[in-house]
Design a protein around this motif. Structure first.
Motif, short mmCIF file in Angstrom:
data_model
loop_
_atom_site.label_atom_id
_atom_site.label_comp_id
_atom_site.label_asym_id
_atom_site.label_seq_id
_atom_site.Cartn_x
_atom_site.Cartn_y
_atom_site.Cartn_z
N LYS A 1 0.86 -1.36 -0.02
CA LYS A 1 0.09 0.10 -0.12
C LYS A 1 0.96 1.12 -0.08
CE LYS A 1 -4.12 2.04 2.57
NZ LYS A 1 -4.78 1.95 3.79
N LEU A 2 1.92 1.06 0.31
CA LEU A 2 2.98 2.35 0.35
C LEU A 2 3.56 2.56 -0.98
CD1 LEU A 2 4.62 4.35 1.99
CD2 LEU A 2 6.46 2.40 2.12
N GLU A 3 2.98 3.88 -1.36
CA GLU A 3 3.55 4.34 -3.08
C GLU A 3 4.61 4.80 -2.94
OE1 GLU A 3 1.64 2.92 -5.31
OE2 GLU A 3 0.05 2.35 -4.36
N ILE A 4 5.03 5.40 -4.16
CA ILE A 4 6.34 6.17 -4.18
C ILE A 4 6.34 7.65 -3.86
CG2 ILE A 4 7.03 4.73 -5.89
CD1 ILE A 4 6.86 6.76 -8.05
N ASP A 5 5.04 8.32 -3.93
CA ASP A 5 5.18 9.61 -3.50
C ASP A 5 5.33 9.99 -2.20
OD1 ASP A 5 4.25 10.08 -6.21
OD2 ASP A 5 2.26 10.46 -5.68
N PRO A 6 5.13 9.43 -0.94
CA PRO A 6 5.39 9.65 0.22
C PRO A 6 7.07 9.37 0.30
CG PRO A 6 4.15 7.80 0.26
CD PRO A 6 4.04 8.26 -1.02
N VAL A 7 7.52 8.42 -0.34
CA VAL A 7 9.05 8.07 -0.25
C VAL A 7 9.77 9.29 -1.07
CG1 VAL A 7 10.55 6.41 -1.27
CG2 VAL A 7 8.31 5.51 -0.39
N LEU A 8 9.43 9.75 -1.99
CA LEU A 8 10.16 10.79 -2.56
C LEU A 8 9.82 12.09 -2.00
CD1 LEU A 8 8.84 10.05 -6.43
CD2 LEU A 8 11.35 9.90 -5.45
N ALA A 9 8.82 12.31 -1.17
CA ALA A 9 8.66 13.28 -0.25
C ALA A 9 9.52 13.39 0.86
CB ALA A 9 7.28 13.55 0.28
N ALA A 10 9.90 12.06 1.52
CA ALA A 10 10.71 12.00 2.58
C ALA A 10 12.17 12.01 2.06
CB ALA A 10 10.59 10.63 2.92
N ALA A 11 12.21 11.75 0.65
CA ALA A 11 13.75 12.01 0.02
C ALA A 11 13.95 13.41 -0.07
CB ALA A 11 13.87 11.18 -1.28
N GLU A 12 13.02 14.24 -0.49
CA GLU A 12 13.22 15.80 -0.53
C GLU A 12 13.49 16.39 0.74
OE1 GLU A 12 11.17 19.51 -3.13
OE2 GLU A 12 9.87 17.66 -2.48
#
Length: 343
Positions: free
Chosen positions: A324-335
């Motif tokens: 259920k974990l998508e890439i958008d929150p991962v990229l936001a955390a990376a930023e």
């Protein structure tokens, strides 16, 4: 606090595995070295984890314990003979103090087999390991980080409260090799898709979906790294440089040292990256970051909020918590992590 009739001359740390757990225990080695600077300090460790500690200036000896080899001793007479020799070697070293940081029956038994007059471990150790100790330390609830539990035990030995420090035995040649493997294509993000539990793996295709946004948004090329358990997963991440299974443990540390960003599942290499202070995004599903997350780096944790997580299960038919974990929150955390590093 434990009172010693005289300072221990020979100390054994028992923390064979896993990779992340061994990394967590390195600060305790440093505290022990400061507390007992004249002591010979040895560490009983699994061969695959030895590269993380062997060569540290605070460590005098790494004693390799091959669990798979000795685990066959109940059906293999040769393995039983080898284990008997191993135990005899422990006893001949005449340890004054054995410290069990693993807290399982096997590690408690090994502590007892040393015949050290002082054997210390956790009062809430699992599998009745505490029955083998002379001193049991109440470290409180399990809902705390493993390093905090280790620190509480260390304080009972008279160690100070910190600081919590890491170092890894990386040689200049390891850094040269890692730099050569990484190439000269500019700053890079290291992707770490492997874990020791299948249920802790964010799908490899989602790691693959990060490659282009990392390049486009942050100017980072992607490198997939890890041990042999990452080799198959790396094949499912096209567009990234595949170094999975191609580095020794010290070379992997060197690769992580130079990373502009690390994105990782709950795994041993993730804890190494955290200890190195790299910008980090960690993906959690069935495990609890309060217990096993990157130490004092909760801002790096990304997870999906579902009712059954954390479940601590090694088997699951749906693994919804990670799927259920998508890439958008991962990229936001990376930023966020990259911005924090640039401040």
């Amino acid at each position: 606090m434990i009172r010693f009739p005289s300072p221990p001359r020979r100390i054994l740390i028992i923390k064979p595995s896993s990779l992340g757990d061994v990394a967590h225990a390195i600060p305790i080695l440093k505290l022990l070295d400061r507390r007992f600077p004249e002591a010979h300090i040895a560490w009983l460790v699994a061969p695959y984890c030895a590269g993380l500690i062997d060569g540290l200036p605070e460590l005098d000896e790494a004693i390799l314990f091959d669990r798979r080899r000795y685990g066959a001793m109940w059906r293999n007479p040769r393995a039983l003979i080898d284990f008997s020799r191993f135990v005899r070697g422990l006893r001949l070293r005449e340890f004054d103090l054995a410290i069990d940081l693993q807290g399982l029956f096997r590690s408690g038994l090994l502590a007892r087999q040393t015949c050290a007059p002082i054997r210390i471990g956790f009062a809430n150790a699992r599998e009745f390991a505490s029955t083998f100790y002379t001193h049991r330390v109440d470290v409180g609830t399990m809902e705390q980080h493993a390093i905090d539990r280790y620190l509480k035990l260390a304080r009972q030995l008279g160690c100070d409260a910190g600081p919590v420090e890491w170092s890894f035995p990386v040689k200049p040649a390891d850094r040269v090799t890692a730099a050569g493997l990484a190439g000269e294509g500019g700053p890079y993000a290291v992707l770490l898709p492997a874990t020791n539990w299948p249920t802790k793996r964010w799908p490899a295709e989602k790691f693959a979906a990060l490659v282009e946004p990392l390049r486009r948004r942050f100017g980072l090329r992607s490198i997939v790294a890890g041990g042999q358990d990452a080799v198959e997963l790396a094949r499912a991440i096209p567009g990234a440089l595949n170094l999975a299974g191609k580095t020794s443990l010290p070379q992997l540390v060197a690769l992580l040292e130079r990373a502009a960003l690390v994105i990782a599942n709950d795994s041993g290499p993730m804890h190494i990256a955290a200890a190195l202070g790299r910008p980090l995004v960690t993906l959690f599903g069935p495990t609890n970051p309060i217990r096993t997350g990157p130490y004092q780096r909760m801002d790096s944790v990304v997870r999906a909020n579902i009712d059954c997580s954390p479940c601590y299960s090694r088997r699951c038919g749906h693994i919804t918590c990670l799927r259920k974990l998508e890439i958008d929150p991962v990229l936001a955390a990376a930023e966020r992590q990259l911005a924090k590093a640039s401040d």
